[in-house]
Design a protein around this motif. Structure first.
Motif, PDB file in Angstrom:
ATOM      1  N   UNK A  58       0.861  -1.180   0.000  1.00 41.02           N
ATOM      2  CA  UNK A  58       0.000   0.000   0.000  1.00 41.02           C
ATOM      3  C   UNK A  58       0.899   1.232   0.000  1.00 41.02           C
ATOM      4  N   UNK A  59       0.792   2.027  -1.043  1.00 39.29           N
ATOM      5  CA  UNK A  59       1.587   3.242  -1.142  1.00 39.29           C
ATOM      6  C   UNK A  59       0.915   4.376  -0.372  1.00 39.29           C
ATOM      7  N   UNK A  60       1.677   5.432  -0.101  1.00 36.28           N
ATOM      8  CA  UNK A  60       1.102   6.605   0.563  1.00 36.28           C
ATOM      9  C   UNK A  60      -0.008   7.211  -0.282  1.00 36.28           C
ATOM     10  N   UNK A  61       0.168   7.222  -1.597  1.00 34.94           N
ATOM     11  CA  UNK A  61      -0.869   7.770  -2.479  1.00 34.94           C
ATOM     12  C   UNK A  61      -2.157   6.961  -2.374  1.00 34.94           C
ATOM     13  N   UNK A  62      -2.038   5.637  -2.272  1.00 31.83           N
ATOM     14  CA  UNK A  62      -3.233   4.786  -2.131  1.00 31.83           C
ATOM     15  C   UNK A  62      -3.900   5.013  -0.781  1.00 31.83           C
ATOM     16  N   UNK A  63      -3.099   5.180   0.275  1.00 28.27           N
ATOM     17  CA  UNK A  63      -3.665   5.491   1.594  1.00 28.27           C
ATOM     18  C   UNK A  63      -4.413   6.824   1.548  1.00 28.27           C
ATOM     19  N   UNK A 114       5.760  10.430   5.820  1.00 31.79           N
ATOM     20  CA  UNK A 114       6.192  11.360   6.869  1.00 31.79           C
ATOM     21  C   UNK A 114       7.426  10.848   7.598  1.00 31.79           C
ATOM     22  N   UNK A 115       7.458   9.544   7.881  1.00 31.55           N
ATOM     23  CA  UNK A 115       8.592   8.964   8.599  1.00 31.55           C
ATOM     24  C   UNK A 115       9.702   8.497   7.664  1.00 31.55           C
ATOM     25  N   UNK A 116       9.413   8.495   6.363  1.00 37.70           N
ATOM     26  CA  UNK A 116      10.416   8.077   5.393  1.00 37.70           C
ATOM     27  C   UNK A 116      10.728   6.601   5.439  1.00 37.70           C
ATOM     28  N   UNK A 117       9.725   5.791   5.773  1.00 32.33           N
ATOM     29  CA  UNK A 117       9.949   4.346   5.881  1.00 32.33           C
ATOM     30  C   UNK A 117       8.826   3.568   5.210  1.00 32.33           C
ATOM     31  N   UNK A 173       5.181 -10.512  13.647  1.00 33.02           N
ATOM     32  CA  UNK A 173       6.275  -9.586  13.923  1.00 33.02           C
ATOM     33  C   UNK A 173       6.134  -8.355  13.050  1.00 33.02           C
ATOM     34  N   UNK A 174       6.930  -7.355  13.364  1.00 33.91           N
ATOM     35  CA  UNK A 174       6.941  -6.129  12.580  1.00 33.91           C
ATOM     36  C   UNK A 174       8.353  -5.755  12.207  1.00 33.91           C
ATOM     37  N   UNK A 175       8.475  -4.833  11.270  1.00 35.23           N
ATOM     38  CA  UNK A 175       9.777  -4.349  10.860  1.00 35.23           C
ATOM     39  C   UNK A 175       9.628  -3.093  10.037  1.00 35.23           C
ATOM     40  N   UNK A 176      10.721  -2.626   9.480  1.00 37.85           N
ATOM     41  CA  UNK A 176      10.676  -1.424   8.657  1.00 37.85           C
ATOM     42  C   UNK A 176      11.809  -1.444   7.647  1.00 37.85           C
ATOM     43  N   UNK A 177      11.662  -0.627   6.613  1.00 37.58           N
ATOM     44  CA  UNK A 177      12.691  -0.462   5.592  1.00 37.58           C
ATOM     45  C   UNK A 177      12.792   1.011   5.246  1.00 37.58           C
ATOM     46  N   UNK A 178      13.998   1.483   5.017  1.00 47.65           N
ATOM     47  CA  UNK A 178      14.209   2.864   4.623  1.00 47.65           C
ATOM     48  C   UNK A 178      14.454   2.990   3.125  1.00 47.65           C
TER      49      UNK A 178
END
Length: 338
Positions: free
Chosen positions: A238-243, A277-280, A310-315
Protein backbone atom coordinates in the motif's frame (compact mmCIF):
# COMPACT_ATOMS: atom_id res chain seq x y z
CA UNK A 1 4.35 -14.78 37.32
CA UNK A 2 6.57 -16.53 39.84
CA UNK A 3 6.40 -16.20 43.61
CA UNK A 4 9.52 -14.03 43.88
CA UNK A 5 8.20 -11.56 41.31
CA UNK A 6 4.79 -11.45 42.99
CA UNK A 7 6.36 -10.79 46.38
CA UNK A 8 8.56 -8.02 44.93
CA UNK A 9 5.55 -6.33 43.35
CA UNK A 10 3.50 -6.70 46.54
CA UNK A 11 6.27 -4.96 48.45
CA UNK A 12 6.37 -2.16 45.84
CA UNK A 13 2.61 -1.71 46.06
CA UNK A 14 2.31 -2.14 49.82
CA UNK A 15 1.63 1.59 50.20
CA UNK A 16 -0.14 4.07 47.88
CA UNK A 17 1.98 4.95 44.85
CA UNK A 18 1.89 7.38 41.93
CA UNK A 19 2.00 5.06 38.94
CA UNK A 20 2.60 5.71 35.25
CA UNK A 21 1.63 2.98 32.77
CA UNK A 22 3.22 3.17 29.31
CA UNK A 23 2.46 0.87 26.33
CA UNK A 24 4.29 0.86 22.99
CA UNK A 25 4.14 3.33 20.13
CA UNK A 26 1.13 2.91 17.80
CA UNK A 27 -0.78 1.08 20.54
CA UNK A 28 -3.06 -1.75 19.46
CA UNK A 29 -5.91 -3.50 21.26
CA UNK A 30 -3.63 -5.48 23.55
CA UNK A 31 -1.56 -2.43 24.49
CA UNK A 32 -4.63 -0.31 25.29
CA UNK A 33 -6.66 -3.11 26.90
CA UNK A 34 -3.85 -4.38 29.13
CA UNK A 35 -2.78 -0.87 30.18
CA UNK A 36 -6.29 0.26 31.08
CA UNK A 37 -7.12 -3.04 32.77
CA UNK A 38 -4.03 -2.66 34.95
CA UNK A 39 -4.84 1.01 35.58
CA UNK A 40 -8.35 0.24 36.83
CA UNK A 41 -6.98 -2.50 39.09
CA UNK A 42 -4.31 -0.23 40.60
CA UNK A 43 -6.86 2.52 41.19
CA UNK A 44 -9.11 0.03 42.97
CA UNK A 45 -6.16 -0.76 45.24
CA UNK A 46 -5.81 2.90 46.21
CA UNK A 47 -2.98 3.96 43.92
CA UNK A 48 -2.90 7.06 41.73
CA UNK A 49 -2.47 5.50 38.28
CA UNK A 50 -2.42 7.03 34.80
CA UNK A 51 -1.90 5.62 31.30
CA UNK A 52 0.41 7.55 28.96
CA UNK A 53 0.52 6.42 25.32
CA UNK A 54 3.23 7.60 22.91
CA UNK A 55 0.78 8.57 20.16
CA UNK A 56 -2.86 8.33 19.16
CA UNK A 57 -4.65 5.01 18.72
CA UNK A 58 -7.50 3.74 16.50
CA UNK A 59 -11.05 4.98 16.94
CA UNK A 60 -12.38 1.42 17.26
CA UNK A 61 -10.58 1.15 20.62
CA UNK A 62 -11.82 4.43 22.09
CA UNK A 63 -14.89 2.90 23.75
CA UNK A 64 -12.70 0.86 26.15
CA UNK A 65 -13.36 2.00 29.75
CA UNK A 66 -10.86 4.67 30.75
CA UNK A 67 -9.71 5.79 27.29
CA UNK A 68 -10.94 9.34 27.98
CA UNK A 69 -8.37 9.60 30.80
CA UNK A 70 -5.39 8.50 28.69
CA UNK A 71 -2.62 11.08 28.21
CA UNK A 72 -1.29 11.12 24.64
CA UNK A 73 2.40 12.05 24.74
CA UNK A 74 2.60 13.49 21.21
CA UNK A 75 -0.28 15.87 21.98
CA UNK A 76 0.61 16.87 25.55
CA UNK A 77 4.29 16.12 26.07
CA UNK A 78 4.75 18.46 29.03
CA UNK A 79 2.00 16.92 31.19
CA UNK A 80 2.75 13.38 30.04
CA UNK A 81 6.43 13.69 30.94
CA UNK A 82 5.48 15.24 34.29
CA UNK A 83 3.35 12.19 35.16
CA UNK A 84 6.16 9.82 34.15
CA UNK A 85 8.92 11.62 36.03
CA UNK A 86 6.83 12.17 39.17
CA UNK A 87 5.76 8.51 39.28
CA UNK A 88 7.02 6.40 42.15
CA UNK A 89 6.48 3.24 40.08
CA UNK A 90 6.40 2.89 36.28
CA UNK A 91 4.85 -0.04 34.41
CA UNK A 92 5.78 -0.70 30.77
CA UNK A 93 3.32 -2.94 28.98
CA UNK A 94 3.37 -4.91 25.73
CA UNK A 95 6.96 -4.03 24.79
CA UNK A 96 10.38 -5.07 26.07
CA UNK A 97 12.77 -2.60 24.43
CA UNK A 98 12.54 1.10 25.33
CA UNK A 99 12.96 2.04 21.67
CA UNK A 100 9.46 0.62 21.09
CA UNK A 101 8.01 3.47 23.14
CA UNK A 102 8.81 6.04 20.44
CA UNK A 103 9.20 9.61 21.69
CA UNK A 104 8.42 8.50 25.26
CA UNK A 105 11.79 6.72 25.38
CA UNK A 106 13.62 9.93 26.31
CA UNK A 107 11.32 10.37 29.33
CA UNK A 108 11.62 6.72 30.36
CA UNK A 109 15.41 7.01 30.20
CA UNK A 110 15.21 9.71 32.90
CA UNK A 111 13.08 7.62 35.29
CA UNK A 112 14.60 6.91 38.70
CA UNK A 113 11.55 5.03 40.03
CA UNK A 114 11.35 1.22 39.81
CA UNK A 115 10.10 -0.03 36.44
CA UNK A 116 7.93 -3.15 36.12
CA UNK A 117 7.79 -4.76 32.67
CA UNK A 118 4.85 -6.95 31.66
CA UNK A 119 5.29 -8.33 28.16
CA UNK A 120 5.12 -11.42 25.94
CA UNK A 121 7.52 -10.56 23.09
CA UNK A 122 10.78 -12.38 22.48
CA UNK A 123 14.26 -11.21 23.58
CA UNK A 124 13.44 -8.81 26.43
CA UNK A 125 15.93 -6.07 27.21
CA UNK A 126 17.22 -5.66 30.75
CA UNK A 127 15.86 -2.23 31.71
CA UNK A 128 13.25 -3.07 34.35
CA UNK A 129 13.55 -3.61 38.10
CA UNK A 130 11.00 -6.42 37.82
CA UNK A 131 10.56 -8.25 34.51
CA UNK A 132 7.47 -10.41 34.00
CA UNK A 133 8.14 -11.80 30.53
CA UNK A 134 6.48 -14.88 29.06
CA UNK A 135 6.63 -15.48 25.30
CA UNK A 136 4.15 -18.35 25.56
CA UNK A 137 1.34 -16.00 26.58
CA UNK A 138 -1.41 -15.11 24.11
CA UNK A 139 -1.32 -11.44 25.04
CA UNK A 140 -0.14 -8.93 27.59
CA UNK A 141 -3.77 -8.64 28.68
CA UNK A 142 -3.78 -12.31 29.72
CA UNK A 143 -0.55 -11.60 31.63
CA UNK A 144 -2.20 -8.71 33.48
CA UNK A 145 -4.95 -11.14 34.53
CA UNK A 146 -2.23 -13.51 35.80
CA UNK A 147 -0.54 -10.58 37.54
CA UNK A 148 -3.75 -9.66 39.38
CA UNK A 149 -4.31 -13.31 40.29
CA UNK A 150 -0.72 -13.70 41.56
CA UNK A 151 -1.31 -10.75 43.90
CA UNK A 152 -4.37 -12.54 45.30
CA UNK A 153 -6.91 -10.13 43.83
CA UNK A 154 -8.72 -12.11 41.13
CA UNK A 155 -11.99 -11.72 42.99
CA UNK A 156 -11.91 -7.91 42.82
CA UNK A 157 -11.82 -7.84 39.01
CA UNK A 158 -14.84 -5.75 38.03
CA UNK A 159 -16.63 -5.13 34.73
CA UNK A 160 -14.29 -2.31 33.67
CA UNK A 161 -11.18 -4.43 34.19
CA UNK A 162 -12.87 -7.42 32.54
CA UNK A 163 -13.90 -5.45 29.44
CA UNK A 164 -10.39 -4.01 29.05
CA UNK A 165 -8.61 -7.35 29.38
CA UNK A 166 -11.11 -9.18 27.17
CA UNK A 167 -10.56 -6.59 24.41
CA UNK A 168 -6.80 -7.05 24.67
CA UNK A 169 -6.97 -10.83 24.52
CA UNK A 170 -9.53 -10.83 21.69
CA UNK A 171 -7.43 -8.62 19.43
CA UNK A 172 -4.03 -10.20 20.10
CA UNK A 173 -5.28 -13.74 19.55
CA UNK A 174 -7.00 -12.93 16.24
CA UNK A 175 -10.36 -13.69 17.84
CA UNK A 176 -8.83 -16.74 19.57
CA UNK A 177 -7.53 -18.41 16.39
CA UNK A 178 -3.78 -17.92 16.81
CA UNK A 179 -1.66 -20.80 18.10
CA UNK A 180 -0.82 -18.84 21.27
CA UNK A 181 -4.46 -19.27 22.36
CA UNK A 182 -4.46 -22.03 24.98
CA UNK A 183 -7.05 -23.73 27.14
CA UNK A 184 -5.86 -21.43 29.91
CA UNK A 185 -6.65 -18.42 27.68
CA UNK A 186 -10.21 -19.66 27.27
CA UNK A 187 -10.57 -20.19 31.02
CA UNK A 188 -9.34 -16.64 31.63
CA UNK A 189 -11.78 -15.30 29.05
CA UNK A 190 -14.64 -17.28 30.61
CA UNK A 191 -13.86 -15.76 33.99
CA UNK A 192 -13.74 -12.27 32.47
CA UNK A 193 -17.19 -12.82 30.95
CA UNK A 194 -18.46 -13.99 34.33
CA UNK A 195 -17.03 -10.79 35.83
CA UNK A 196 -18.84 -8.53 33.36
CA UNK A 197 -17.02 -8.52 30.03
CA UNK A 198 -19.62 -7.97 27.30
CA UNK A 199 -18.06 -10.36 24.79
CA UNK A 200 -20.52 -9.90 21.92
CA UNK A 201 -20.59 -6.11 22.27
CA UNK A 202 -16.79 -5.94 22.43
CA UNK A 203 -16.50 -7.93 19.22
CA UNK A 204 -18.99 -5.65 17.47
CA UNK A 205 -17.26 -2.47 18.65
CA UNK A 206 -13.86 -3.66 17.44
CA UNK A 207 -14.66 -5.49 14.21
CA UNK A 208 -18.01 -4.15 12.99
CA UNK A 209 -17.38 -0.42 12.78
CA UNK A 210 -15.94 -0.25 9.26
CA UNK A 211 -16.22 2.86 7.14
CA UNK A 212 -16.68 2.78 3.35
CA UNK A 213 -13.17 4.25 3.04
CA UNK A 214 -11.65 1.37 5.02
CA UNK A 215 -13.41 -1.25 2.89
CA UNK A 216 -12.29 0.52 -0.29
CA UNK A 217 -8.74 0.51 1.09
CA UNK A 218 -9.04 -3.21 1.81
CA UNK A 219 -10.16 -3.73 -1.79
CA UNK A 220 -7.10 -1.83 -2.98
CA UNK A 221 -4.84 -3.91 -0.71
CA UNK A 222 -6.27 -7.22 -1.96
CA UNK A 223 -6.00 -6.03 -5.55
CA UNK A 224 -2.29 -5.38 -4.90
CA UNK A 225 -1.65 -8.83 -3.41
CA UNK A 226 1.21 -10.77 -4.98
CA UNK A 227 1.19 -14.54 -4.56
CA UNK A 228 4.47 -16.47 -4.75
CA UNK A 229 3.40 -20.13 -4.72
CA UNK A 230 6.98 -21.39 -5.03
CA UNK A 231 7.64 -19.89 -1.57
CA UNK A 232 4.15 -20.42 -0.10
CA UNK A 233 4.16 -16.65 0.41
CA UNK A 234 1.82 -13.74 -0.31
CA UNK A 235 2.47 -10.04 0.15
CA UNK A 236 0.48 -6.82 -0.10
CA UNK A 237 1.69 -3.30 -0.81
CA UNK A 238 0.00 0.00 0.00
CA UNK A 239 1.59 3.24 -1.14
CA UNK A 240 1.10 6.60 0.56
CA UNK A 241 -0.87 7.77 -2.48
CA UNK A 242 -3.23 4.79 -2.13
CA UNK A 243 -3.66 5.49 1.59
CA UNK A 244 -4.40 9.15 0.89
CA UNK A 245 -6.84 8.36 -1.92
CA UNK A 246 -8.85 6.22 0.51
CA UNK A 247 -8.72 8.78 3.36
CA UNK A 248 -6.63 6.53 5.59
CA UNK A 249 -7.11 6.87 9.34
CA UNK A 250 -5.03 5.24 12.08
CA UNK A 251 -6.05 1.60 12.46
CA UNK A 252 -7.58 1.22 8.99
CA UNK A 253 -5.02 -1.38 7.86
CA UNK A 254 -5.33 -3.45 11.05
CA UNK A 255 -5.68 -7.13 10.10
CA UNK A 256 -5.04 -6.67 6.38
CA UNK A 257 -1.86 -8.77 6.54
CA UNK A 258 -3.83 -11.79 7.75
CA UNK A 259 -5.74 -12.12 4.47
CA UNK A 260 -2.71 -13.72 2.83
CA UNK A 261 -2.84 -16.60 5.29
CA UNK A 262 -6.44 -17.37 4.33
CA UNK A 263 -5.14 -18.65 0.98
CA UNK A 264 -4.60 -22.39 0.69
CA UNK A 265 -0.93 -23.41 1.10
CA UNK A 266 0.23 -19.89 2.05
CA UNK A 267 2.41 -20.01 5.17
CA UNK A 268 4.02 -16.55 5.08
CA UNK A 269 2.09 -13.30 4.64
CA UNK A 270 3.46 -9.76 4.61
CA UNK A 271 2.14 -6.24 4.15
CA UNK A 272 4.32 -3.28 3.17
CA UNK A 273 2.83 0.14 3.96
CA UNK A 274 4.50 3.38 2.94
CA UNK A 275 4.79 6.14 5.55
CA UNK A 276 6.04 9.20 3.73
CA UNK A 277 6.19 11.36 6.87
CA UNK A 278 8.59 8.96 8.60
CA UNK A 279 10.42 8.08 5.39
CA UNK A 280 9.95 4.35 5.88
CA UNK A 281 8.07 1.33 4.65
CA UNK A 282 6.30 -0.18 7.66
CA UNK A 283 6.16 -3.97 7.46
CA UNK A 284 3.99 -6.56 9.20
CA UNK A 285 4.86 -10.26 9.00
CA UNK A 286 2.61 -13.24 9.76
CA UNK A 287 3.22 -16.97 9.46
CA UNK A 288 1.74 -20.35 10.19
CA UNK A 289 3.55 -23.28 11.71
CA UNK A 290 7.19 -23.14 12.79
CA UNK A 291 8.49 -20.49 10.39
CA UNK A 292 9.71 -17.68 12.67
CA UNK A 293 8.85 -14.23 11.36
CA UNK A 294 10.45 -12.87 14.53
CA UNK A 295 13.84 -14.20 13.39
CA UNK A 296 13.21 -13.08 9.80
CA UNK A 297 12.28 -9.54 10.88
CA UNK A 298 15.25 -9.25 13.25
CA UNK A 299 17.70 -10.52 10.64
CA UNK A 300 16.57 -8.39 7.72
CA UNK A 301 14.15 -5.58 8.61
CA UNK A 302 15.14 -4.00 11.96
CA UNK A 303 12.20 -5.62 13.70
CA UNK A 304 10.97 -8.53 15.75
CA UNK A 305 8.03 -9.78 17.77
CA UNK A 306 6.65 -13.30 18.04
CA UNK A 307 7.28 -16.53 16.16
CA UNK A 308 4.15 -16.07 14.03
CA UNK A 309 3.65 -12.30 14.19
CA UNK A 310 6.27 -9.59 13.92
CA UNK A 311 6.94 -6.13 12.58
CA UNK A 312 9.78 -4.35 10.86
CA UNK A 313 10.68 -1.42 8.66
CA UNK A 314 12.69 -0.46 5.59
CA UNK A 315 14.21 2.86 4.62
CA UNK A 316 14.35 1.88 0.96
CA UNK A 317 11.65 2.67 -1.59
CA UNK A 318 8.65 0.37 -1.90
CA UNK A 319 10.02 -1.20 -5.09
CA UNK A 320 13.48 -1.69 -3.57
CA UNK A 321 11.99 -3.09 -0.35
CA UNK A 322 9.75 -5.66 -2.04
CA UNK A 323 12.55 -6.66 -4.45
CA UNK A 324 14.88 -7.23 -1.50
CA UNK A 325 12.19 -9.21 0.31
CA UNK A 326 11.54 -11.50 -2.65
CA UNK A 327 15.28 -12.03 -3.15
CA UNK A 328 15.60 -13.15 0.48
CA UNK A 329 12.95 -15.86 0.15
CA UNK A 330 15.14 -18.28 -1.76
CA UNK A 331 17.28 -18.92 1.31
CA UNK A 332 14.12 -19.81 3.28
CA UNK A 333 12.52 -21.98 0.60
CA UNK A 334 12.98 -25.26 2.45
CA UNK A 335 11.54 -23.84 5.69
CA UNK A 336 8.54 -22.36 3.89
CA UNK A 337 7.83 -25.65 2.12
CA UNK A 338 7.31 -27.55 5.38
Amino acid sequence: MNLTQAQSVQQLLSRPQKIAIVPHKNPDGDAIGSSLGLCHYLQLKGHEARVIVPNDFPKFLKWIPGTQEILIYEWDQSNAEKVILEATVVFTLDFNDLSRSGAVEKSLQKVSAPIVMIDHHQAPHDYASITYSDVSMSSTAEMVYNFIEALGDREIINADIANCLYAGILTDTGSFKFASTTSRTHRVVADLIDKGASNSEIHNRIFDTNTPDRLHLLGCALNNMVILPEYNTAYITLSQDELDANHFRKGDTEGFVNYGLTLENIRFAVIFIENRDEGIIKISFRSEGEFSVNEFARAHFQGGGHTNAAGGKSELSMEETTSRFVALLDQYKSELAK
